[in-house]
Design a protein around this motif. Sequence first.
Motif, PDB file in Angstrom:
ATOM      1  N   ASP A 125     111.185 150.737-124.870  1.00 17.52           N
ATOM      2  CA  ASP A 125     110.798 150.887-123.461  1.00 17.52           C
ATOM      3  C   ASP A 125     109.643 149.938-123.136  1.00 17.52           C
ATOM      4  N   THR A 126     109.832 149.086-122.164  1.00 14.94           N
ATOM      5  CA  THR A 126     108.771 148.179-121.695  1.00 14.94           C
ATOM      6  C   THR A 126     108.662 148.254-120.174  1.00 14.94           C
ATOM      7  N   SER A 127     108.848 149.436-119.640  1.00 15.39           N
ATOM      8  CA  SER A 127     108.817 149.634-118.189  1.00 15.39           C
ATOM      9  C   SER A 127     107.411 149.824-117.650  1.00 15.39           C
ATOM     10  N   GLY A 128     106.443 150.098-118.523  1.00 11.46           N
ATOM     11  CA  GLY A 128     105.101 150.427-118.071  1.00 11.46           C
ATOM     12  C   GLY A 128     104.930 151.897-117.779  1.00 11.46           C
ATOM     13  N   LYS A 129     105.989 152.682-117.935  1.00  9.06           N
ATOM     14  CA  LYS A 129     105.938 154.118-117.672  1.00  9.06           C
ATOM     15  C   LYS A 129     105.750 154.878-118.981  1.00  9.06           C
ATOM     16  N   GLY A 130     105.169 156.063-118.894  1.00 10.40           N
ATOM     17  CA  GLY A 130     105.018 156.905-120.071  1.00 10.40           C
ATOM     18  C   GLY A 130     104.222 156.243-121.184  1.00 10.40           C
ATOM     19  N   ASP A 131     103.168 155.508-120.809  1.00  7.46           N
ATOM     20  CA  ASP A 131     102.296 154.811-121.767  1.00  7.46           C
ATOM     21  C   ASP A 131     102.988 153.680-122.516  1.00  7.46           C
ATOM     22  N   SER A 132     104.136 153.227-122.030  1.00  8.57           N
ATOM     23  CA  SER A 132     104.729 152.010-122.586  1.00  8.57           C
ATOM     24  C   SER A 132     104.097 150.807-121.896  1.00  8.57           C
ATOM     25  N   PHE A 133     104.165 149.636-122.528  1.00  5.99           N
ATOM     26  CA  PHE A 133     103.617 148.452-121.864  1.00  5.99           C
ATOM     27  C   PHE A 133     104.668 147.858-120.932  1.00  5.99           C
ATOM     28  N   ASP A 134     104.210 147.040-120.005  1.00  4.11           N
ATOM     29  CA  ASP A 134     105.069 146.494-118.953  1.00  4.11           C
ATOM     30  C   ASP A 134     105.480 145.078-119.319  1.00  4.11           C
ATOM     31  N   ALA A 135     106.776 144.865-119.535  1.00  6.87           N
ATOM     32  CA  ALA A 135     107.274 143.535-119.884  1.00  6.87           C
ATOM     33  C   ALA A 135     106.975 142.524-118.788  1.00  6.87           C
ATOM     34  N   GLY A 136     106.988 142.969-117.542  1.00  5.22           N
ATOM     35  CA  GLY A 136     106.688 142.049-116.446  1.00  5.22           C
ATOM     36  C   GLY A 136     105.297 141.465-116.546  1.00  5.22           C
ATOM     37  N   GLU A 137     104.340 142.280-117.007  1.00  7.30           N
ATOM     38  CA  GLU A 137     102.976 141.788-117.154  1.00  7.30           C
ATOM     39  C   GLU A 137     102.854 140.804-118.312  1.00  7.30           C
ATOM     40  N   VAL A 138     103.756 140.892-119.274  1.00  4.91           N
ATOM     41  CA  VAL A 138     103.763 139.930-120.386  1.00  4.91           C
ATOM     42  C   VAL A 138     104.322 138.593-119.935  1.00  4.91           C
ATOM     43  N   PHE A 139     105.425 138.630-119.186  1.00  2.00           N
ATOM     44  CA  PHE A 139     106.117 137.393-118.825  1.00  2.00           C
ATOM     45  C   PHE A 139     105.533 136.683-117.606  1.00  2.00           C
TER      46      PHE A 139
END
Length: 621
Positions: A125-139
């Motif tokens: 999960d890289t959605s930024g939800k549930g304490d996952s990180f956000d792939a969009g912020e990486v790219f």
Amino acid sequence: MTTTTSGEPEAGTVRLVDHLADELAKAGVTHMFGVGGANIEDLYDAVHRGGKVRGVVAKHEFSAVTMADGYARTTGRLGVVAATSGGGAMNLVPGLAEAYASRVPVLALVGQPPTGQEGHGAFQDTSGKGDSFDAGEVFTPISRFCARVEDADSLIELLPLALAAAQADQRGPAVLLLPKDVQQARIRLPGRGPAPVPGEPMPASTLGVPKPAPVRDVPTPAPPTSVPMKPAPTASATRLDNAALAEVSDVLRRADRILVIAGEDVAAADARVELAELARNLGAWVAVTPDSKDVFDNRDPRFAGVAGVMGHANVEECLRRADVCLLVGTRLPLLARGGLERALATTEVVHLGPERPFMAATALGGDLRDALRALTGRLPSRPPACPEHSGPLPTVMTGPASSATRGRTVAYTQAVAAVEAALPQDAHVFVDAGNAGASAVHLLPAPRHGRFVVALGMGGMGYTFGAGIGAALATGRRTYVLAGDGSFFMHGMEVHTALEYAAPVTFVIFNNNAHAMCALREEFLQGGIRSNDLFGRTDIAAGVAAAFPDLDVTGAENAAQLREALLRGNTGGGPAFVALNCDPGEIPPFLPFQPFAEATGSTQHADSKENSDERRVVHAG
């Protein structure tokens, strides 16, 4: 375009990924590179079923990006890479960073877990939800455009924006994040659904009007939580400024001696003919940056050599004699201006290109080809003669062979000369980082009708293995990959990909059993060599031959065997592999090492009596 949600496929509908694959083909894409996985498998299935785009499976996502990068640099078209979520997605980062820094148009299609699982412990999960990180912020920091496709209908708006951003004046990667359920959604395209019921209005989406995308996908304005997107420049941004054109023309007409330094944007704009014509009309010398040797004929009498830390002393001499330095398609980064700073400080600088240079200059922006043509049209009809100059005499900084390797290594000068003798003039050349790369940039003339690529955006080792394969598959031309053993150990197993797809790539591995440039830096700049950058002997050719019995593999013991193997590889339709041993103590033509080479008396020029043997085989232009 409308979305259907029923379990059974409805007549007149297709999967979103089928539509996406078809749109890529319409955009001129012929290959999609990547590595599969559960959250991107539907797109690979669509590409396979559609048959219009060829799916190429790499060994690693970094190499998949570089394949798309090499594809784009040699064709001028958009490169496409696809990867799954999690680690696969994160492996894209260094390759996309290179494309961003080097202004290469690449579209990355990145699978994501199904939307219903986000924030609930979904795998990768890289959605930024549930304490996952956000792939969009990486790219986002390494892309010109980054957006998440929240539902099927939003793709009709986001895909054209991504394609435009990747290929705008400031080229680079565009990233679309594709949840698995969105990829699988079935959509009805205009003209494919049932006839409308008389008296009922047609839905807006079936009329070709896109459904508004979620707020996070709107380019401007965007809320703080959205993925930032950079809009493509408007048409007016590419027009030439008449006042700037007149000012630049006046400066060039007043100058008696002009040094042109041309860069990678000349290749990207396919402006080689226009560059050569302007140089003739100016009576100018022409130098090139290390990553753009192919933008000007290296055998032309005007050719001054390569600028910067891997370059030729003649460039600095021409710059000191010049009234004006004309930068064409380069911002002149540090590796291209190293050693030229003092001369640049006392020379008037003019710049042509879409981005301003890293120094004060009279600048003309806009389309590069238009700028070159406009300037040529304003020059006198009788151009001046090009002033005499010494040409790009190579500096050979050999250093003494160590007792452990004496008698069984090949000097870079001899090896590069063998490559030059075998290299087809329509071949592409991809040069990796390190001592071997510096030697190739300095010594090897670019083929007249092919690319000569050095990835200096990030300077990552191992770039060439994927990039060379992408170029070879895209163009069908013989492509040379020149790399050291350090780069091979990083991403050299992509030779398996070349073999699987019968790519016409010749891999040349300069094996000095070391991270030799690091070892030399330690010796010269840090007071001693650390043993961890010197390796035990490895027989790379024997290992590759054992692993891939169908691959043409040669362990060359001298320059003659290297040349013979390369010529044999040129006649085959698929890949070839040659490895040769080099001395880790050999000093490459790299400006920071020159004072230490001079201190040991090992710096020579190709026209010296001491170097008469090499003079017959070494040509730098």
